[in-house]
Design a protein around this motif. Structure first.
Motif, PDB file in Angstrom:
ATOM      1  N   PHE B  33      15.631   6.309 -18.062  1.00 41.83           N
ATOM      2  CA  PHE B  33      15.391   7.680 -17.612  1.00 41.83           C
ATOM      3  C   PHE B  33      16.439   8.563 -18.280  1.00 41.83           C
ATOM      4  N   LEU B  71      10.198  12.637 -13.171  1.00 43.58           N
ATOM      5  CA  LEU B  71      10.205  11.337 -12.482  1.00 43.58           C
ATOM      6  C   LEU B  71       9.495  11.353 -11.127  1.00 43.58           C
ATOM      7  N   ILE B  72       9.816  12.370 -10.330  1.00 42.46           N
ATOM      8  CA  ILE B  72       9.268  12.382  -8.971  1.00 42.46           C
ATOM      9  C   ILE B  72       7.743  12.484  -8.999  1.00 42.46           C
ATOM     10  N   CYS B  75       6.138   9.297 -10.481  1.00 39.73           N
ATOM     11  CA  CYS B  75       6.214   8.164  -9.571  1.00 39.73           C
ATOM     12  C   CYS B  75       5.202   8.317  -8.439  1.00 39.73           C
ATOM     13  N   LYS B  76       5.100   9.531  -7.906  1.00 44.17           N
ATOM     14  CA  LYS B  76       4.155   9.768  -6.812  1.00 44.17           C
ATOM     15  C   LYS B  76       2.720   9.527  -7.258  1.00 44.17           C
ATOM     16  N   LYS B  79       2.002   5.842  -7.880  1.00 44.74           N
ATOM     17  CA  LYS B  79       1.870   5.120  -6.618  1.00 44.74           C
ATOM     18  C   LYS B  79       0.492   5.360  -6.017  1.00 44.74           C
ATOM     19  N   LEU B  83      -2.300   2.435  -5.484  1.00 48.25           N
ATOM     20  CA  LEU B  83      -2.786   2.048  -4.151  1.00 48.25           C
ATOM     21  C   LEU B  83      -4.292   2.282  -4.021  1.00 48.25           C
ATOM     22  N   LEU B 127       8.710   2.537 -13.032  1.00 46.71           N
ATOM     23  CA  LEU B 127       9.412   3.642 -12.383  1.00 46.71           C
ATOM     24  C   LEU B 127      10.073   3.200 -11.082  1.00 46.71           C
ATOM     25  N   SER B 128       9.436   2.255 -10.389  1.00 47.05           N
ATOM     26  CA  SER B 128       9.909   1.823  -9.069  1.00 47.05           C
ATOM     27  C   SER B 128       9.764   0.306  -9.002  1.00 47.05           C
ATOM     28  N   PHE B 131       8.793  -2.208  -5.900  1.00 44.84           N
ATOM     29  CA  PHE B 131       7.521  -1.998  -5.213  1.00 44.84           C
ATOM     30  C   PHE B 131       6.771  -3.332  -5.152  1.00 44.84           C
TER      31      PHE B 131
END
Lengths: 322, 423
Positions: B33, B71-72, B75-76, B79, B83, B127-128, B131
């Protein structure tokens, strides 16, 4: 060796600010950190709520709101996920059970189902997997034993084999690792000692040798590290300290210096506790800081049970009733 | 539009861009990042001047930088996309398994749904990395496909994730799952072991005392042949010598050495094994002494010496496989060993100027080391009294008392009790 603690003004625990910090943290969801922590919200809830209870402020959250969200995380299998829509894992199952214990709401659980999920993860050699995918770790042994003990279902597993497996993870330095032959680590030691304490098997521990390793974790600043050559970190105030208490060797460290170290890690303005002085605070370290102070009998903080990681009154309520 | 939010369409566009970058360069071996201001600097360094430079992703020489500004959102949206895809995939799986139980072939396969889950979980994990549900979804699909290529590719992805999140426990755990799958179905893990070992070493270089990385290397030991164990001991020696504060690396050596010892604990072990092990211990003790003298006050080195000396006394000094130190027989060999250790102790306690912390630390570690050995092998205490003399012993105990008074008090109690019993 005379302690110099009288020569400086000892800081105070800013309990009200920590309470406000925890209540606010739930509402702030816009940082990258909070987005990537979303999958372990169940752990976060346990850390925050236990801290609130230790500070006698559990009443400031809505029980129904927490419990109804918590129950959306349960799966058909009986296990809990870290958040709605995620997969179940023992890591989150224990947190869910602990949260319900805090609220005295264990009766809403289908105990048979939850305990079958946990017991089903025991392997032939006595060890435990974390979920259906099979990673083995003494952390999961602790979780299974702690969880089943709270639910009064320890008879569902082979306790003897579980204990034997944990003992097989003991190293020559007296500590424990995540599997046999793995490096000693304060977090893993807490898990192994905690599991042995709950099952009444502490005679397997060489208390002097382990006490030696644990008290060597205290560094000059008074803080504790989790392994040799590492920096001190507030979270080890919990892991090292609770282990020392369980093996009755807590007088081997300088408690006053540790209290000072934890207090120095507070954000005095906005609340919250960090890993080391002047770092950014988070909910994880706030919990471990307050829990550490509880073990150190800091005034105004409720007593916490070193093995179950829940307030002593909560554990008494569970264990003393049939 | 602020940094915190963007329209749903823009967000999906961002995810598409990201997934396109990953797809178009399958050789990316490092992710990080980075602040957007670095993009131009990096461009200059790389000597490139792409016409349509992206402000979100920077990719040169298979190194991928993701702007911290996005990033935020990224990532959101990743996700959400993951899902949603997973839900759809599971619904489809359940539906087709119901068809199967009714003996009606559904005729629908779901490669598109699978690839959607794989694509979005990959983006999300970069990114995460913790998870877990995303790793699990990949395990589910990979085990159904059960293709060697799929598993090799998965090793590459987890390696890429580790380049940015070297401490991510779920990523390391996923890696072990892949290796188990490969070794169950396709090949012996010997070749993988060597590569994994190298991976841990290179990650250890950037991320000091990384418990998860070194645990992974320790985990490999049980899969190694004894030849590989000996090779590993040799190979990681240089690295250890250059990273003397990395206690995890020395623990890895201890794990390897205990593996060497295993056959000796069995009755009727052969003499060759014993000679080999004897040689390894002698060399390690000598090498450790060199390091202890060269790098003053290093806790990791002294802790390693505790292990080496204890196991040496337990298994080699004329003592056959005694699991605890309790039944150690004092003999001439032990006498010589203790003489040498006392010499090391004394030289560690004489320093030119006690203002230097390193010298103080060295004296403390040496004193505690000696006391620790006597804790494990109480018979050593009398030897120490005899050989060191009362005055010098007092000096050693004072050094311990200054830093760790509780240890000393406890140890003195034990000796006093023992002394009384003896009388």
């Amino acid at each position: 060796m005379s302690s110099s603690s009288s020569s400086f003004q000892m800081g105070q625990l800013v309990a009200d600010k920590h309470v406000r910090y925890i209540l606010m943290a739930e509402k702030k969801k816009e940082s990258f950190e909070s987005v990537v922590m979303d999958h372990l919200r169940m752990n976060g809830a346990y850390w925050g709520l236990t801290t609130l209870d230790l500070l006698d402020k559990l009443g400031s959250v809505s029980v129904d709101e927490v419990v109804s969200w918590l129950m959306t995380c349960q799966h058909e299998s009986g296990g809990f996920a870290g958040n709605t829509g995620h997969d179940p894992h023992v890591l989150y199952t224990l947190s869910a059970v602990q949260i319900l214990a805090l609220f005295d709401k264990l009766d809403i659980l289908d105990v048979g189902k939850v305990s079958s999920y946990v017991a089903g993860l025991q392997n032939e050699d006595g060890s435990f997997s974390g979920d259906i995918w099979g990673e083995v770790d003494t952390r999961f042994s602790y979780i299974a034993i702690c969880c089943l003990s709270i639910l009064k279902c320890l008879d569902k597993i082979n306790v003897e084999k579980a204990v034997d497996y944990i003992v097989s993870c003991k190293n020559l330095d007296g500590g424990f690792g995540c599997t046999p032959g793995a490096e000693s680590h304060a977090g893993q030691i807490f898990c192994c000692v905690g599991a042995l304490a709950i099952t009444g098997s502490l005679h397997h521990v060489d208390k002097d040798l382990l006490g030696w390793w644990l008290c060597e974790r205290q560094v000059k600043s008074g803080g504790l590290n989790g392994r040799p050559e590492k920096l001190p970190d507030v979270c080890y105030s919990w892991w090292v300290l609770s282990s020392l208490i369980m093996i009755d060797r807590v007088h081997w460290i300088d408690k006053a210096k540790l209290v000072k170290f934890i207090l120095d890690c507070q954000d005095l303005e906005n609340g919250g506790i960090s890993d080391r002085p002047d770092d950014a605070v988070d909910i994880f370290h706030t919990y471990f800081g307050v829990a550490g102070l509880s073990l150190l009998e800091y005034p105004g903080v409720k007593a916490i049970d070193p093995a179950y990681a829940l307030p002593v009154d909560v554990i008494n309520r569970i264990l003393l009733t049939k | 539009m602020g940094q915190e939010s963007c329209s749903q369409e823009d967000c999906f566009d961002l995810l598409n861009q990201f997934e396109h970058v990953l797809e178009s360069d399958p050789l990316i071996d490092e992710v990080g990042f980075i602040h957007p201001s670095l993009f131009t600097i990096l461009d200059k360094e790389a000597g490139s001047s792409s016409e349509e430079a992206s402000t979100s992703f920077w990719n040169q020489d298979h190194k991928l930088g993701i702007s911290t500004d996005i990033l935020i959102q990224l990532c959101k949206v990743a996700k959400h996309a993951f899902l949603t895809a997973l839900k759809e995939y599971k619904r489809h799986e359940n539906a087709s398994s119901e068809f199967l139980t009714e003996n009606i072939s559904s005729g629908v396969s779901c490669p598109t749904l699978e690839s959607k889950v794989m694509k979005h979980s990959q983006a999300l994990l970069l990114l995460s990395s913790d998870f877990g549900t995303a790793w699990n979804a990949r395990k589910l699909i990979l085990s159904k496909q059960n293709q060697p290529y799929g598993f090799t590719e998965e090793l590459r992805l987890s390696r890429l994730v580790l380049s940015n999140f070297s401490k991510s426990e779920p990523t390391w755990s996923h890696r072990r799952w892949i290796i188990k799958m490969i070794s169950q179905s396709f090949s012996t893990p010997q070749e993988i072991i060597t590569k994994e070992s190298e991976l841990v070493e290179s990650i250890g270089e950037r991320s000091k005392m990384n418990y998860r990385a070194w645990y992974h290397r320790c985990w490999l030991v049980s899969y190694m042949t004894i030849e590989q164990v000996l090779q590993e001991l040799n190979k990681c020696k240089r690295w250890a010598g250059l990273h003397v504060a990395d206690s995890s690396c020395f623990h890895y050596r201890r794990r390897l050495m205990l593996r060497v010892l295993e056959p000796l604990k069995v009755k009727g072990s052969n003499d060759n094994d014993k000679t080999e092990a004897h040689k390894i211990w002698m060399e390690e003790l000598d090498w450790n002494k060199e390091l202890v003298i060269r790098y003053l006050g290093r806790e990791a080195l002294w802790l390693h010496r505790r292990f080496l000396s204890l196991t040496w006394l337990m298994y080699f000094c004329g003592n056959q496989s005694s699991e605890t130190g309790e039944c150690i027989v004092m003999n001439e060999e032990i006498g010589i060993f203790v003489d040498n250790e006392i010499y090391l102790l004394q030289s560690s306690m004489t320093f030119p100027d006690n203002k230097f912390e390193d010298f103080q630390a060295q004296a403390l570690h040496a004193s505690v080391y000696m006391l620790w050995l006597t804790k494990n092998i109480p018979e050593l205490w009398r030897m120490l009294e005899e050989k060191l003399g009362t005055e010098k012993l007092k000096c050693v105990l004072n050094t311990v008392d200054q830093e760790r008074p509780s240890l000393l008090l406890h140890q003195i109690d034990i000796f006093a009790a023992k002394h009384n019993n003896d009388c």
